[in-house]
Design a protein around this motif. Structure first.
Motif, PDB file in Angstrom:
ATOM      1  N   TRP A 282     -79.037  17.912  -4.350  1.00  0.00           N
ATOM      2  CA  TRP A 282     -79.711  18.739  -5.342  1.00  0.00           C
ATOM      3  C   TRP A 282     -81.064  18.133  -5.678  1.00  0.00           C
ATOM      4  CZ3 TRP A 282     -75.678  15.506  -5.992  1.00  0.00           C
ATOM      5  CH2 TRP A 282     -75.835  14.437  -6.872  1.00  0.00           C
ATOM      6  N   ASP A 283     -81.973  18.986  -6.101  1.00  0.00           N
ATOM      7  CA  ASP A 283     -83.278  18.559  -6.591  1.00  0.00           C
ATOM      8  C   ASP A 283     -83.736  19.573  -7.627  1.00  0.00           C
ATOM      9  OD1 ASP A 283     -85.836  17.732  -7.143  1.00  0.00           O
ATOM     10  OD2 ASP A 283     -86.465  17.614  -5.041  1.00  0.00           O
ATOM     11  N   ALA A 284     -83.645  19.170  -8.895  1.00  0.00           N
ATOM     12  CA  ALA A 284     -84.039  20.039 -10.001  1.00  0.00           C
ATOM     13  C   ALA A 284     -85.226  19.437 -10.759  1.00  0.00           C
ATOM     14  CB  ALA A 284     -82.855  20.247 -10.945  1.00  0.00           C
TER      15      ALA A 284
ATOM     16  N   TRP B  50     -68.005  16.920 -12.483  1.00  0.00           N
ATOM     17  CA  TRP B  50     -67.916  16.037 -11.323  1.00  0.00           C
ATOM     18  C   TRP B  50     -69.058  15.032 -11.304  1.00  0.00           C
ATOM     19  CZ3 TRP B  50     -71.004  16.421  -6.604  1.00  0.00           C
ATOM     20  CH2 TRP B  50     -70.580  15.544  -5.608  1.00  0.00           C
ATOM     21  N   TYR B  51     -70.243  15.432 -11.790  1.00  0.00           N
ATOM     22  CA  TYR B  51     -71.409  14.562 -11.754  1.00  0.00           C
ATOM     23  C   TYR B  51     -72.278  14.829 -12.973  1.00  0.00           C
ATOM     24  CZ  TYR B  51     -75.994  12.730 -10.565  1.00  0.00           C
ATOM     25  OH  TYR B  51     -77.185  12.055 -10.612  1.00  0.00           O
ATOM     26  N   GLN B  52     -72.838  13.759 -13.519  1.00  0.00           N
ATOM     27  CA  GLN B  52     -73.842  13.882 -14.560  1.00  0.00           C
ATOM     28  C   GLN B  52     -74.841  12.757 -14.340  1.00  0.00           C
ATOM     29  OE1 GLN B  52     -72.609  14.729 -18.588  1.00  0.00           O
ATOM     30  NE2 GLN B  52     -74.101  13.284 -19.389  1.00  0.00           N
ATOM     31  N   GLY B  53     -76.113  13.110 -14.203  1.00  0.00           N
ATOM     32  CA  GLY B  53     -77.108  12.074 -13.961  1.00  0.00           C
ATOM     33  C   GLY B  53     -78.435  12.637 -13.507  1.00  0.00           C
ATOM     34  N   SER B  54     -79.100  11.891 -12.646  1.00  0.00           N
ATOM     35  CA  SER B  54     -80.447  12.195 -12.185  1.00  0.00           C
ATOM     36  C   SER B  54     -80.588  13.640 -11.707  1.00  0.00           C
ATOM     37  CB  SER B  54     -80.804  11.249 -11.039  1.00  0.00           C
ATOM     38  OG  SER B  54     -82.047  11.613 -10.464  1.00  0.00           O
ATOM     39  N   PRO B  55     -81.747  14.266 -11.992  1.00  0.00           N
ATOM     40  CA  PRO B  55     -81.964  15.635 -11.527  1.00  0.00           C
ATOM     41  C   PRO B  55     -82.206  15.741 -10.020  1.00  0.00           C
ATOM     42  CG  PRO B  55     -83.894  14.857 -12.706  1.00  0.00           C
ATOM     43  CD  PRO B  55     -82.844  13.797 -12.843  1.00  0.00           C
ATOM     44  N   LYS B  56     -82.219  14.614  -9.321  1.00  0.00           N
ATOM     45  CA  LYS B  56     -82.337  14.640  -7.862  1.00  0.00           C
ATOM     46  C   LYS B  56     -81.347  13.633  -7.294  1.00  0.00           C
ATOM     47  CE  LYS B  56     -85.417  14.098  -3.945  1.00  0.00           C
ATOM     48  NZ  LYS B  56     -86.780  13.797  -3.489  1.00  0.00           N
ATOM     49  N   GLY B  57     -80.595  14.070  -6.271  1.00  0.00           N
ATOM     50  CA  GLY B  57     -79.667  13.138  -5.654  1.00  0.00           C
ATOM     51  C   GLY B  57     -78.794  13.792  -4.621  1.00  0.00           C
ATOM     52  N   ASP B  58     -77.835  13.019  -4.130  1.00  0.00           N
ATOM     53  CA  ASP B  58     -76.844  13.536  -3.200  1.00  0.00           C
ATOM     54  C   ASP B  58     -75.592  12.686  -3.317  1.00  0.00           C
ATOM     55  OD1 ASP B  58     -76.894  11.795  -0.303  1.00  0.00           O
ATOM     56  OD2 ASP B  58     -78.593  11.533  -1.659  1.00  0.00           O
TER      57      ASP B  58
END
Length: 104
Positions: free
Chosen positions: A34-36, A58-66
């Motif tokens: 994702w990349d927001a 499932w995930y909470q954190g950086s607006p960009k990652g995999d």
């Protein structure tokens, strides 16, 4: 096969594979990216919806990652990318294909 889910303006949300042969299930590992960053600098959340179950963070954190899921993604699982205030930026539902479509 990669699947790009429904995305809000400027956000990218991809799930690989986007579908899988039903004879390779019932559960698989999927790669999610994702990349927001063009939409928000705040943390984002990815929720998993499975038929008949409540949504799970499932995930909470950086607006960009995999990140890879565990081997629990199944037909009908839906992944949803949201901003920290609940705005939906992307959505992808996993599909299956008939086993006779698999090349041997």
């Amino acid at each position: 096969r990669r699947g790009s889910g429904l995305c809000g303006r400027g956000a990218r949300f991809d799930v690989t594979p986007g579908s899988f042969p039903e004879c390779r299930g019932p559960n698989i590992v999927a790669h999610v990216s994702w990349d927001a960053q063009s939409v928000t600098t705040d943390p984002v959340r990815i929720y998993i919806y499975k038929v008949g179950n409540p949504k799970v963070l499932w995930y909470q954190g950086s607006p960009k990652g995999d990140k890879d899921t565990g081997k629990w993604i199944a037909y009908g699982s839906t992944l949803v990318l949201e901003t920290s205030n609940g705005r939906v930026l992307g959505r992808h539902t996993i599909e299956t294909t008939p086993c006779n479509d698999v090349k041997k």
